[in-house]
Design a protein around this motif. Structure first.
Motif, short mmCIF file in Angstrom:
data_model
loop_
_atom_site.label_atom_id
_atom_site.label_comp_id
_atom_site.label_asym_id
_atom_site.label_seq_id
_atom_site.Cartn_x
_atom_site.Cartn_y
_atom_site.Cartn_z
N ILE A 17 0.89 -1.22 -0.07
CA ILE A 17 0.01 -0.09 -0.09
C ILE A 17 0.79 1.14 -0.03
CG2 ILE A 17 -1.68 1.27 1.45
CD1 ILE A 17 -2.82 -1.56 2.16
N ALA A 18 2.11 1.24 0.84
CA ALA A 18 2.81 2.29 0.93
C ALA A 18 3.56 2.53 -0.47
CB ALA A 18 3.95 2.24 1.79
N THR A 19 3.53 1.79 -1.56
CA THR A 19 4.29 2.01 -2.64
C THR A 19 3.24 2.69 -3.83
OG1 THR A 19 3.77 -0.27 -3.56
CG2 THR A 19 5.89 0.06 -2.61
N ILE A 20 1.93 2.59 -3.54
CA ILE A 20 0.99 3.20 -4.39
C ILE A 20 1.16 4.74 -4.59
CG2 ILE A 20 -1.41 3.59 -4.79
CD1 ILE A 20 -2.02 0.84 -3.65
N GLY A 21 1.20 5.44 -3.57
CA GLY A 21 1.44 6.83 -3.41
C GLY A 21 2.38 7.42 -4.24
N GLY A 25 2.81 9.56 -7.68
CA GLY A 25 3.49 10.83 -7.39
C GLY A 25 4.70 11.10 -8.55
N VAL A 26 5.36 9.99 -8.78
CA VAL A 26 6.52 9.94 -9.73
C VAL A 26 5.88 10.13 -11.29
CG1 VAL A 26 8.34 8.57 -10.72
CG2 VAL A 26 8.21 8.83 -8.26
N GLY A 27 4.92 9.23 -11.46
CA GLY A 27 4.08 9.58 -12.69
C GLY A 27 3.54 10.92 -13.11
N ILE A 28 2.84 11.38 -12.04
CA ILE A 28 2.73 12.79 -12.22
C ILE A 28 3.80 13.99 -12.25
CG2 ILE A 28 1.53 14.85 -10.97
CD1 ILE A 28 -0.41 12.66 -9.73
N VAL A 29 4.88 13.64 -11.64
CA VAL A 29 5.96 14.64 -11.79
C VAL A 29 6.63 14.66 -13.17
CG1 VAL A 29 8.26 15.01 -11.01
CG2 VAL A 29 6.52 14.66 -9.41
N VAL A 30 6.80 13.17 -13.74
CA VAL A 30 7.53 13.17 -14.95
C VAL A 30 6.58 13.49 -15.98
CG1 VAL A 30 8.19 11.26 -16.46
CG2 VAL A 30 9.03 11.07 -14.07
N GLY A 31 5.14 13.50 -15.79
CA GLY A 31 4.40 13.82 -17.09
C GLY A 31 4.34 15.22 -16.99
N LYS A 32 4.25 15.88 -15.96
CA LYS A 32 4.29 17.40 -15.98
C LYS A 32 5.45 18.02 -16.29
CE LYS A 32 -0.04 18.15 -14.40
NZ LYS A 32 -0.79 18.75 -15.14
N THR A 33 6.61 17.18 -16.23
CA THR A 33 8.00 17.74 -16.85
C THR A 33 7.94 17.66 -18.37
OG1 THR A 33 8.91 17.19 -14.85
CG2 THR A 33 10.22 17.53 -16.57
N VAL A 34 7.33 16.59 -18.69
CA VAL A 34 7.45 16.21 -20.37
C VAL A 34 6.64 17.26 -20.82
CG1 VAL A 34 6.49 14.67 -21.98
CG2 VAL A 34 8.07 13.84 -20.13
N GLU A 35 5.29 17.55 -20.29
CA GLU A 35 4.50 18.67 -20.82
C GLU A 35 5.24 19.77 -20.81
OE1 GLU A 35 0.36 20.45 -19.15
OE2 GLU A 35 0.57 18.14 -18.82
N SER A 36 5.87 20.20 -19.47
CA SER A 36 6.56 21.57 -19.75
C SER A 36 7.60 21.72 -20.70
CB SER A 36 6.99 21.94 -18.33
OG SER A 36 6.25 21.79 -17.40
N VAL A 37 8.58 20.52 -20.92
CA VAL A 37 9.34 20.72 -22.05
C VAL A 37 8.77 20.90 -23.36
CG1 VAL A 37 11.20 19.31 -22.93
CG2 VAL A 37 11.10 19.50 -20.35
N ALA A 38 7.77 20.25 -23.39
CA ALA A 38 7.01 20.42 -25.01
C ALA A 38 6.51 21.87 -25.09
CB ALA A 38 5.75 19.53 -24.92
N ARG A 39 6.01 22.34 -24.10
CA ARG A 39 5.95 23.99 -23.99
C ARG A 39 7.02 24.83 -24.26
NH1 ARG A 39 0.32 24.98 -22.01
NH2 ARG A 39 -0.68 23.23 -21.76
N GLN A 40 8.10 24.60 -23.37
CA GLN A 40 9.44 25.48 -23.52
C GLN A 40 10.66 24.52 -23.44
OE1 GLN A 40 9.04 28.11 -20.13
NE2 GLN A 40 7.90 29.48 -21.37
#
Length: 74
Positions: A17-21, A25-40
């Motif tokens: 259960i402790a590994t789900i969060g 979190g890592v998935g969201i961080v990496v996804g948002k970083t890829v999105e940010s690099v695509a923008r700038q």
């Protein structure tokens, strides 16, 4: 015998259960970083460094949660 009585070690369940969060979190961080690099694209180096710093903090919290799962309670 009480139906709600739990016997045995439930630490592996807490570990799972402790590994789900952190995984989310890592998935969201990496996804948002890829999105940010695509923008700038010119900020790729700075964003990548911040991404790895964020992942390190998330994983530190995961290790703390795993350690707490193995603390014996009376």
């Amino acid at each position: 015998m009480n139906v709600a009585e739990v016997t045995g070690n439930i630490a592996p369940l807490a570990f799972g259960i402790a590994t789900i969060g952190p995984a989310l979190g890592v998935g969201i961080v990496v996804g948002k970083t890829v999105e940010s690099v695509a923008r700038q694209p010119e900020l790729q180096g700075r964003l990548t460094g911040l991404m790895f710093l964020g992942i390190a903090f998330i994983e530190a919290l995961a290790f703390i949660a795993i350690a707490v799962a193995f603390i014996p309670f009376p």
